[in-house]
Scaffold this motif. Structure first.
Motif, PDB file in Angstrom:
ATOM      1  N   LEU A 169      15.800  -8.597 -10.565  1.00 41.30           N
ATOM      2  CA  LEU A 169      17.119  -9.028 -11.024  1.00 41.30           C
ATOM      3  C   LEU A 169      17.354  -8.732 -12.509  1.00 41.30           C
ATOM      4  N   SER A 170      16.390  -8.101 -13.177  1.00 37.82           N
ATOM      5  CA  SER A 170      16.639  -7.730 -14.577  1.00 37.82           C
ATOM      6  C   SER A 170      17.196  -6.313 -14.663  1.00 37.82           C
ATOM      7  N   TYR A 171      17.247  -5.585 -13.527  1.00 40.10           N
ATOM      8  CA  TYR A 171      17.666  -4.175 -13.569  1.00 40.10           C
ATOM      9  C   TYR A 171      19.119  -3.992 -13.142  1.00 40.10           C
ATOM     10  N   GLU A 172      19.770  -3.034 -13.801  1.00 41.22           N
ATOM     11  CA  GLU A 172      21.156  -2.699 -13.493  1.00 41.22           C
ATOM     12  C   GLU A 172      21.273  -2.215 -12.055  1.00 41.22           C
ATOM     13  N   GLY A 173      22.308  -2.694 -11.359  1.00 40.14           N
ATOM     14  CA  GLY A 173      22.563  -2.199 -10.008  1.00 40.14           C
ATOM     15  C   GLY A 173      21.659  -2.775  -8.940  1.00 40.14           C
ATOM     16  N   SER A 174      20.776  -3.744  -9.290  1.00 41.77           N
ATOM     17  CA  SER A 174      19.852  -4.274  -8.279  1.00 41.77           C
ATOM     18  C   SER A 174      20.564  -5.203  -7.301  1.00 41.77           C
ATOM     19  N   VAL A 175      21.712  -5.742  -7.701  1.00 43.84           N
ATOM     20  CA  VAL A 175      22.441  -6.656  -6.827  1.00 43.84           C
ATOM     21  C   VAL A 175      23.930  -6.565  -7.161  1.00 43.84           C
ATOM     22  N   ASP A 176      24.778  -6.579  -6.121  1.00 38.89           N
ATOM     23  CA  ASP A 176      26.217  -6.642  -6.370  1.00 38.89           C
ATOM     24  C   ASP A 176      26.658  -8.077  -6.136  1.00 38.89           C
ATOM     25  N   ILE A 177      26.894  -8.764  -7.242  1.00 36.03           N
ATOM     26  CA  ILE A 177      27.107 -10.209  -7.177  1.00 36.03           C
ATOM     27  C   ILE A 177      28.357 -10.562  -6.360  1.00 36.03           C
ATOM     28  N   ASP A 178      29.334  -9.632  -6.318  1.00 34.82           N
ATOM     29  CA  ASP A 178      30.570  -9.918  -5.579  1.00 34.82           C
ATOM     30  C   ASP A 178      30.347  -9.917  -4.072  1.00 34.82           C
ATOM     31  N   LYS A 179      29.261  -9.297  -3.629  1.00 32.18           N
ATOM     32  CA  LYS A 179      29.025  -9.208  -2.175  1.00 32.18           C
ATOM     33  C   LYS A 179      28.190 -10.389  -1.661  1.00 32.18           C
ATOM     34  N   VAL A 180      27.701 -11.223  -2.580  1.00 34.89           N
ATOM     35  CA  VAL A 180      26.900 -12.387  -2.159  1.00 34.89           C
ATOM     36  C   VAL A 180      27.864 -13.493  -1.753  1.00 34.89           C
ATOM     37  N   THR A 181      27.824 -13.889  -0.466  1.00 31.29           N
ATOM     38  CA  THR A 181      28.819 -14.847   0.028  1.00 31.29           C
ATOM     39  C   THR A 181      28.353 -16.293  -0.153  1.00 31.29           C
ATOM     40  N   ASP A 182      27.068 -16.538  -0.013  1.00 31.50           N
ATOM     41  CA  ASP A 182      26.538 -17.899  -0.120  1.00 31.50           C
ATOM     42  C   ASP A 182      26.653 -18.398  -1.561  1.00 31.50           C
ATOM     43  N   ASP A 183      27.398 -19.498  -1.762  1.00 34.30           N
ATOM     44  CA  ASP A 183      27.633 -20.030  -3.117  1.00 34.30           C
ATOM     45  C   ASP A 183      26.349 -20.373  -3.848  1.00 34.30           C
ATOM     46  N   LEU A 184      25.443 -21.062  -3.159  1.00 34.25           N
ATOM     47  CA  LEU A 184      24.186 -21.483  -3.798  1.00 34.25           C
ATOM     48  C   LEU A 184      23.382 -20.277  -4.233  1.00 34.25           C
ATOM     49  N   GLU A 185      23.309 -19.290  -3.345  1.00 35.24           N
ATOM     50  CA  GLU A 185      22.523 -18.090  -3.653  1.00 35.24           C
ATOM     51  C   GLU A 185      23.135 -17.354  -4.848  1.00 35.24           C
ATOM     52  N   ARG A 186      24.490 -17.292  -4.840  1.00 38.05           N
ATOM     53  CA  ARG A 186      25.131 -16.573  -5.941  1.00 38.05           C
ATOM     54  C   ARG A 186      24.859 -17.279  -7.267  1.00 38.05           C
ATOM     55  N   LYS A 187      24.972 -18.613  -7.268  1.00 40.35           N
ATOM     56  CA  LYS A 187      24.707 -19.358  -8.506  1.00 40.35           C
ATOM     57  C   LYS A 187      23.286 -19.129  -8.992  1.00 40.35           C
ATOM     58  N   ALA A 188      22.327 -19.082  -8.058  1.00 42.98           N
ATOM     59  CA  ALA A 188      20.921 -18.874  -8.432  1.00 42.98           C
ATOM     60  C   ALA A 188      20.751 -17.492  -9.052  1.00 42.98           C
ATOM     61  N   ILE A 189      21.386 -16.480  -8.428  1.00 43.83           N
ATOM     62  CA  ILE A 189      21.271 -15.114  -8.950  1.00 43.83           C
ATOM     63  C   ILE A 189      21.909 -15.027 -10.344  1.00 43.83           C
ATOM     64  N   GLU A 190      23.111 -15.616 -10.488  1.00 42.25           N
ATOM     65  CA  GLU A 190      23.790 -15.585 -11.796  1.00 42.25           C
ATOM     66  C   GLU A 190      22.934 -16.262 -12.862  1.00 42.25           C
TER      67      GLU A 190
END
Length: 837
Positions: free
Chosen positions: A374-395
């Protein structure tokens, strides 16, 4: 007129401490921002409260596009959806858009529909394209820019910024010795291995981490990592910078309202290096401040950091013995280490790891340079993560645990720097008098027996030409370049011309009564003393050369201008350098006499100091820049009638003195003007914004530097600014003082004479002075120890000095009898193969 271009919704302005959401209106001339939500604290994610008071929680802003100089693509949440804009008045603006499409639309509209005459950055926002086009690597390889400048530029191109704590610039650890009493920079053993990331420097720790990596069985291959922490993250930045605001407040916010426990704070440079070499969770690199900002080590605000378990009280940072307890000495040596031969020859290996091909993929794996995915560019597209909890954790992970810079080179390794031999030695490096010589060429226009009379009051070197201005207003030019014979240079008379003067404002009588009279070697005779009582101070005529906005450095460029002040009609006169015709004569709103003037290193900014106790910032021959940085008060009050034919525009009036200003110094790269006045006060201002920073004086009784305006100060006679953020002041009592821009005295010395000329030679960290005693003295800048003395007494007082910009440097010395002398390095085999055949 101004017209609407486009409206952008849900924009976020990011600064180091806060974020502000709102809408942005782009017009043909400006950017307007209307804040729609509360200002949010970056650390706590709650409403931002400054100084315990609730200020206006929402504010609107406007930025003028005629000030815009650069636009760079930036990332937010690892996505290319942000921009950073830089303005001529030194402001920066970090904008996060609602997706890459929105950002690119804004950029296209800005380029296509708006008026931004100073915009000079590349059209592309892609870091790799910008890096390739910039040609900076070539400049660095040829040693035209320093290691510090190059790393800083790479950071800027790879998306690092001082406006976002999650993407702060990263610099390498360069030294491995924090215990010795002295530092030998030529010994390779004192340096860190730059071919390995911090985590791989200690083989035992690396073995543990590799075992752990191999045990990560359940993880998909692309999510496995060697290091759980990162070399650059908000925690790292706040750990290092916690002694200075705003980082102190942010550090406290990060630790839920108090300082972290004392044992975990940054309080010992050597201890910090040991931790980075042993702990499995500590692989941090350094910040640019470790090479430029001594204040980060000092607890100047007396914060209560508490005490460690061993009952040691935490205060300022403990520095290695070789720094002799001085943060300024630590920064000086650390910077020299960064520019050393070892680092120059190995820096490309570190660049491969941080910005280059070893940053990702198989090359990163074999270099033990693998961080959390998760420190690398392009490793995750945050807009495609639907689960709220998961998105908050990634952010949360992206914001707090570090982000890897954009990759600038993907396939091959970064080229290495060219060897030192290809670079000529600066004149004052390794100074030995037996290798030096001082010559006074026989054939000259000036001198006691020649037609041109009077002291050389000003000397300038441009290309291979030397220009000497004598006190009878003759401008003499000479050609000077390298030769192979016994005399190491070739010197030839070029031409002597008299400065055109349409009016009687040049009073010859005035100049003869000048300090440089043909009296005894003190440079003062009876006549000038009686004169001094009548009119205080004696009118010095000051000359300086401004290279026009688009000029080259050659001596025949028609856009060069000759600026001078000190005349009876109290104006700054601008002569064309080519024809010596008077082009304009303005007083810039000064009331009374203009005592001094100085032009910045790029030639487009000038400062004058007057008897009215003000300084004025002028923009020379650059209309767009003048329009951009001139403040509203000056526009309305001074520039009504003058705008038509002028070459010079006043942009700021600098206040702060209460007695006549007698000397000024300007450094456009640092954006700083330093001015000194008769009562001994020294004021420091920003150039482009005209902002007052501080006022100091040196007390006549204690000889110490004190803040505030002088009550008991010693009059200031000369000033010079050094690029490292310090300046040299020469006072009426003959003393020299080196003072940091932040008002701390670093060292002082006594010259025993009145100096007439003083220049800093940045490449070799030396100060060159000349004055009434008739000898040039060369001082080490960091401690003002005298390196050597060059005696030219037989020509009278030294009245001016200039260093040639050419590859093999010469020092030109102008004397009160009108003769020019040249100080140079004797020819030897290595230098004989110079650029000049």
């Amino acid at each position: 007129g101004e017209h609407f271009v486009h409206n952008f919704e849900s924009i976020v302005i990011v600064s180091i401490q806060t974020t502000r959401a709102g809408t942005l209106l782009l017009t043909s001339h400006s950017i307007y921002f209307h804040q729609t939500d509360d200002t949010i604290d970056v650390m706590t994610k709650e409403k931002f409260v400054s100084d315990g008071k609730n200020g206006p929680s929402r504010q609107d802003n406007k930025w003028k596009l005629n000030r815009l100089t650069d636009v760079h693509g930036r990332r937010s949440m690892l996505k290319s959806q942000a921009l950073e804009l830089f303005f001529a008045n030194m402001e920066g603006l970090f904008l996060t858009f609602n997706g890459t499409k929105e950002r690119d639309l804004f950029h296209a509209k800005l380029r296509g529909n708006c008026k931004a005459p100073l915009l000079r950055s590349f059209k592309s926002l892609n870091p790799r394209v910008v890096f390739k086009k910039s040609k900076l690597t070539e400049l660095w390889r040829k040693r035209k820019i320093s290691n510090f400048q190059y790393i800083m530029a790479l950071n800027l191109m790879a998306g690092r910024t001082f406006n976002d704590i999650t993407q702060y610039p990263v610099f390498p650890w360069v030294l491995a010795d924090y215990t010795s009493e002295t530092l030998d920079l030529s010994d390779n053993k004192i340096y860190r291995d730059l071919s390995k990331p911090v985590g791989a420097l200690n083989p035992d720790r690396l073995a543990q981490l590799i075992d752990r990596y191999n045990d990560l069985d359940g993880f998909p291959e692309e999510e496995k990592f060697l290091y759980g922490s990162h070399y650059s993250s908000p925690g790292v930045v706040l750990h290092y910078l916690m002694r200075q605001e705003p980082y102190t407040s942010m550090h406290i916010a990060l630790q839920s309202g108090r300082f972290d426990c004392a044992d975990r704070l940054f309080f010992d440079m050597g201890g910090c290096w040991r931790s980075c070499n042993s702990s499995t969770s500590d692989v941090k690199e350094l910040l640019p401040e470790f090479f430029s900002c001594p204040e980060i080590f000092e607890n100047t605000n007396d914060f209560p950091f508490g005490e460690t378990q061993t009952k040691m009280s935490v205060d300022s940072v403990k520095l290695p013995p070789w720094a002799k307890g001085s943060p300024h000495e630590f920064i000086r040596l650390h910077r020299l280490a960064l520019e050393s031969e070892y680092v120059s020859n190995n820096l490309h290996r570190w660049i491969d790891l941080i910005f280059g091909y070893k940053q990702r993929g198989p090359a990163a794996l074999s270099a033990h340079n693998v961080f959390h995915y998760l420190s690398y560019e392009g490793s995750v597209d945050i807009d495609k993560v639907t689960d709220d909890l998961e998105r908050k954790a990634i952010e949360g992970h992206i914001q707090n645990f570090g982000q890897t810079p954009s990759q600038l080179i993907t396939k091959e390794s970064h080229p290495s720097r060219s060897r030192r031999e290809e670079e000529p030695t600066p004149l004052f490096k390794d100074l030995l008098l037996e290798n030096m010589r001082c010559d006074t060429p026989k054939k000259q226009f000036g001198g006691p027996k020649q037609s041109v009379v009077g002291a050389i009051i000003s000397l300038h070197a441009l290309g291979d030409s030397i220009f000497a201005i004598h006190s009878d207003f003759t401008l003499c030019s000479y050609k000077l370049h390298h030769a192979r014979g016994a005399v190491p240079f070739y010197f030839k008379n070029d031409k002597a011309r008299v400065l055109e003067s349409k009016d009687a404002s040049l009073s010859h009588n005035m100049v003869r009564n000048e300090n440089y009279s043909e009296g005894p070697s003190t440079g003062e005779n009876h006549e000038s003393k009686t004169f001094e009582k009548r009119r205080q101070p004696i009118r010095n005529i000051s000359f300086t050369i401004a290279l026009g906005a688009n000029s080259s450095n050659s001596s025949s460029d028609p856009s060069h201008l000759l600026m001078s002040c000190g005349y009876f009609d109290d104006c700054v006169k601008i002569h064309s350098f080519d024809s010596l015709q008077l082009q304009s004569s303005q007083n810039g709103g000064h009331r009374g006499h203009i005592n001094c003037l100085e032009v910045g290193d790029e030639g487009e900014m000038m400062v004058t100091g007057g008897a009215d106790a003000t300084c004025r910032i002028w923009v020379v021959d650059h209309d767009a820049l003048a329009a951009a940085i001139t403040d509203g008060f000056v526009k309305s009050s001074l520039v009504k009638e003058e705008l038509e034919e002028t070459k010079c525009f006043i942009s700021h009036v600098l206040l702060g003195h209460v007695t006549p200003v007698c000397c000024v110094a300007i450094c456009t790269k640092l954006d700083v003007v330093v001015s000194g006045s008769q009562d001994g006060s020294i004021c420091i201002h920003n150039i482009r914004s005209g902002k007052f920073i501080r006022s100091l004086h040196i007390d006549a009784t204690t000889k110490g530097v004190h803040e505030s305006c002088a009550g008991n100060g010693i009059p200031v006679k000369k000033l010079a600014i050094h690029m490292d953020g310090s300046f040299v002041a020469h006072l009426r009592d003959g003393s020299l003082h080196v003072i940091s821009i932040n008002g701390q005295e670093l060292c002082s010395a006594h010259t025993g004479e009145q100096l007439n000329a003083m220049i800093i030679c940045p490449k070799s960290e030396t100060l060159i002075t000349g004055g009434d005693l008739g000898s040039v003295r060369i001082w080490k800048l960091h401690d003002l120890s005298l390196q050597c003395t060059v005696d030219v007494k037989k020509h009278g007082a030294i009245t001016s000095l200039a260093l040639t910009p050419s590859e093999s440097q010469f020092l030109c010395i102008g004397s009160s009898n009108g003769l020019l002398s040249v100080f140079s390095r004797k020819n030897d085999v290595t230098i004989a193969s110079s650029l000049f055949s």
